[in-house]
Design an enzyme around this catalytic site. Structure first.
Site, PDB file in Angstrom:
ATOM      1  N   LYS A  28       0.834  -1.213   0.000  1.00 30.90           N
ATOM      2  CA  LYS A  28       0.000   0.000   0.000  1.00 30.90           C
ATOM      3  C   LYS A  28       0.862   1.253   0.000  1.00 30.90           C
ATOM      4  O   LYS A  28       0.622   2.178  -0.765  1.00 30.90           O
ATOM      5  CB  LYS A  28      -0.927  -0.040   1.226  1.00 30.90           C
ATOM      6  CG  LYS A  28      -1.842   1.150   1.341  1.00 30.90           C
ATOM      7  CD  LYS A  28      -3.137   0.802   2.050  1.00 30.90           C
ATOM      8  CE  LYS A  28      -2.959   0.588   3.543  1.00 30.90           C
ATOM      9  NZ  LYS A  28      -2.696   1.838   4.275  1.00 30.90           N
ATOM     10  N   SER A  29       1.873   1.296   0.871  1.00 33.31           N
ATOM     11  CA  SER A  29       2.722   2.492   0.956  1.00 33.31           C
ATOM     12  C   SER A  29       3.416   2.766  -0.376  1.00 33.31           C
ATOM     13  O   SER A  29       3.481   3.914  -0.845  1.00 33.31           O
ATOM     14  CB  SER A  29       3.806   2.291   2.023  1.00 33.31           C
ATOM     15  OG  SER A  29       3.231   2.220   3.293  1.00 33.31           O
ATOM     16  N   GLY A 101      -5.064   7.956   5.418  1.00 33.52           N
ATOM     17  CA  GLY A 101      -4.165   8.964   5.985  1.00 33.52           C
ATOM     18  C   GLY A 101      -2.930   9.145   5.120  1.00 33.52           C
ATOM     19  O   GLY A 101      -2.453  10.264   4.918  1.00 33.52           O
ATOM     20  N   SER A 174       6.817   9.331  12.111  1.00 30.28           N
ATOM     21  CA  SER A 174       5.783   9.224  11.083  1.00 30.28           C
ATOM     22  C   SER A 174       6.368   9.335   9.683  1.00 30.28           C
ATOM     23  O   SER A 174       6.883  10.392   9.292  1.00 30.28           O
ATOM     24  CB  SER A 174       4.730  10.314  11.266  1.00 30.28           C
ATOM     25  OG  SER A 174       3.894  10.357  10.123  1.00 30.28           O
ATOM     26  N   ASP A 327       1.901  -0.986  11.951  1.00 29.81           N
ATOM     27  CA  ASP A 327       0.571  -1.415  11.497  1.00 29.81           C
ATOM     28  C   ASP A 327       0.248  -2.851  11.900  1.00 29.81           C
ATOM     29  O   ASP A 327      -0.872  -3.321  11.668  1.00 29.81           O
ATOM     30  CB  ASP A 327       0.467  -1.285   9.976  1.00 29.81           C
ATOM     31  CG  ASP A 327       0.436   0.173   9.546  1.00 29.81           C
ATOM     32  OD1 ASP A 327       0.030   1.031  10.353  1.00 29.81           O
ATOM     33  OD2 ASP A 327       0.839   0.457   8.399  1.00 29.81           O
TER      34      ASP A 327
HETATM   35  C1  S3P Z   1       2.516   4.881   6.198  1.00 36.60           C
HETATM   36  C2  S3P Z   1       3.027   5.303   7.390  1.00 36.60           C
HETATM   37  C3  S3P Z   1       2.493   4.889   8.699  1.00 36.60           C
HETATM   38  C4  S3P Z   1       1.572   3.694   8.587  1.00 36.60           C
HETATM   39  C5  S3P Z   1       0.627   3.815   7.435  1.00 36.60           C
HETATM   40  C6  S3P Z   1       1.387   3.934   6.129  1.00 36.60           C
HETATM   41  C7  S3P Z   1       3.126   5.360   4.945  1.00 36.60           C
HETATM   42  O1  S3P Z   1       1.739   5.962   9.247  1.00 36.60           O
HETATM   43  O2  S3P Z   1       0.864   3.491   9.780  1.00 36.60           O
HETATM   44  O3  S3P Z   1      -0.231   2.690   7.346  1.00 36.60           O
HETATM   45  O4  S3P Z   1       2.847   4.797   3.867  1.00 36.60           O
HETATM   46  O5  S3P Z   1       3.917   6.312   5.004  1.00 36.60           O
HETATM   47  P1  S3P Z   1       2.424   7.153  10.104  1.00 36.60           P
HETATM   48  O6  S3P Z   1       3.242   7.972   9.216  1.00 36.60           O
HETATM   49  O7  S3P Z   1       1.242   7.917  10.660  1.00 36.60           O
HETATM   50  O8  S3P Z   1       3.214   6.453  11.173  1.00 36.60           O
END
Ligand code: S3P
EC number: 2.5.1.19
Length: 450
Positions: A28-29, A101, A174, A327
């Protein structure tokens, strides 16, 4: 988009043994980043293995709204015709990032240093989450933002017409904040510097380098110092997205707690900033191995083999590992319920601001299903019931959170009584083939309103 449709109550009943291969979807990321950087390059970026979950599809739509052409060729093959750094057009309508998010925070960063205005919204879960962590550093570039009380969505960002580069120490661990600042830095002149005390996932840094940006990471006493030179011409790429370790976690953990199981999960991305869960499971005594390690698309990859593991012990999960498995705590807490002894998870305050308050959501569902949980603001612990000691029998609320829903479905596979969730619809945000994939392995999942 989840959270707007009809809830899908689901139940997971004890499975006999999970067997076979689990081909989980793309990361996903990495999928979000491939679409966004593809949109900021000049020319055609080809992506294979893109995660076609709702979160990523919302990002694809957003990139079209900012002027990129995005084509779905089918079978996970996509093209993005980018408009170049600084080339975003002003969207004609509100950008709806659904449950994501990552989507909203990265896109806010990417548009914040262009002279355009965009309004962002999301579902009931996303509209509760804190955005000031992103708009604070974006203000340093010269971007303005107006949102709801507490920095919540819906929110309008007015991009900086004359952005200045920034030096920013990320106050919370983050990757989304780090990435938003780096993406904003792309259209600022000079060098943007981001400092993070704890290493978080580094897909943005790797991919920016792949697209031809000048970016360097140094590990110093301050932490990781990342320096990006602004206003590059990004070169379109061919990207093969590795399979998502955060999705692999579900069939892996299901196999560990279901008697007789032996599951192979091939081609999983094992970037060290993401693989913490698998080392934690090994520390607990799980029969989990990495086979055929190799490199694909600039990321380390291996096949995971997980077998039923009745001898797992509770451990103290090292807090410094938290960012690399952030996660995965919900499903780890389920495995911990099937271990012997206490599993202590500390240094995890960030779990309270994910798609749900994940400590609270898991604690409620675990307790309802007969598992003792203790918690504080930034820690929680789970009392193991032993390999055959988890009662089950209750319905957990998923709070619009895909990982909470999937974790309780995993729990039902090894519990004495069925485990239900009030709404499994959020699973489609990250793992749209979850039910079919788990069913093919031998899991007994059903939708209760059909
Ligand atoms: C992510 C970062 C993480 C993770 C999210 C995906 C990303 O969040 O929990 O599922 O793709 O950069 P945070 O940046 O809020 O830790």
């Amino acid at each position: 988009m989840s959270g707007h449709g009809t809830p899908i109550p689901m139940t997971s009943r004890r499975a006999t043994a999970l067997k076979g291969e689990a081909h989980v979807p793309g990361d996903k990321s990495i999928s979000h980043r491939a679409l966004i950087l593809g949109a900021m390059a000049v020319g055609e970026t080809r992506i294979s293995g893109l995660l076609e979950g709702e979160d990523v599809l919302d990002t694809a739509k957003a990139m079209q709204a900012f002027g990129a052409e995005v084509i779905n060729h089918g079978g996970g093959e996509w093209s993005v015709f980018g408009v170049g750094v600084g080339g975003f057009a002003e969207p004609e309508n509100v950008i709806d990032c659904g449950n994501s998010g990552t989507g909203v925070r990265l896109i806010m960063g990417a548009m914040a240093t262009s002279p355009i205005t965009a309004t962002f919204t999301g579902d009931a879960s996303l509209n509760k989450r804190p955005m000031a962590r992103v708009t604070d550093p974006l203000a340093l570039f010269g971007a303005q933002s107006v949102g709801r009380e507490g920095g919540r969505l819906p929110m309008t960002i007015v991009g900086a017409a004359d952005p200045v580069p920034v030096r920013y120490e990320v106050p919370v661990p983050s990757a989304q904040v780090k990435s938003a600042v780096l993406l904003a830095g792309l259209n600022a002149p000079g060098q943007t510097v981001v400092i993070e005390r704890e290493a978080t996932r580094d897909h943005s840094e790797r991919m920016l380098a792949g697209f031809g940006a000048t970016i360097a990471t140094e590990t110093t006493d301050e932490g990781r110092v990342i320096t990006l030179t602004g206003q590059p011409e990004l070169k379109p790429q061919v990207i093969a997205v590795p399979r998502d370790p955060s999705s692999a976690a579900f069939p892996v953990c299901a196999a560990l707690i279901t008697p007789g199981s032996d599951v192979l999960v091939p081609g999983i991305g094992l970037n060290p900033t993401r693989a913490g869960l698998f080392y934690t499971l090994q520390d607990m005594g799980a029969d989990l191995s990495f086979e055929n390690p190799r490199e694909e698309g600039g990321e380390p990859v291996a096949d995971l083999r997980a077998r039923y593991s009745p001898d797992m012990k509770g451990i103290e999960v090292p807090p410094e590992r938290a960012a690399s498995m952030i996660d995965e705590y919900p499903v780890l807490s389920v495995v911990a319920a099937f271990a012997t002894g206490t599993t202590m998870m500390a240094g995890v305050k960030e779990l309270r601001v994910k798609e749900s308050d994940r400590i609270d959501a898991m604690a409620r569902g675990l307790r309802a299903n007969g598992v003792s949980v203790d918690e504080g603001e930034d820690w929680w612990s789970v009392e193991g019931c032993g390999p055959d000691g988890v009662k089950g029998g209750a319905t957990a609320e998923s709070f619009l959170d895909h990982r909470i829903a999937m974790s309780f479905m995993v729990m039902g596979m090894g519990a004495q009584n069925p485990v239900s969730v009030d709404d499994g619809s959020p699973i489609a945000t990250s793992f749209p083939i979850f039910e079919r994939l788990m069913g093919d392995l031998g899991a007994n999942l059903s939708r209760d309103n059909q």
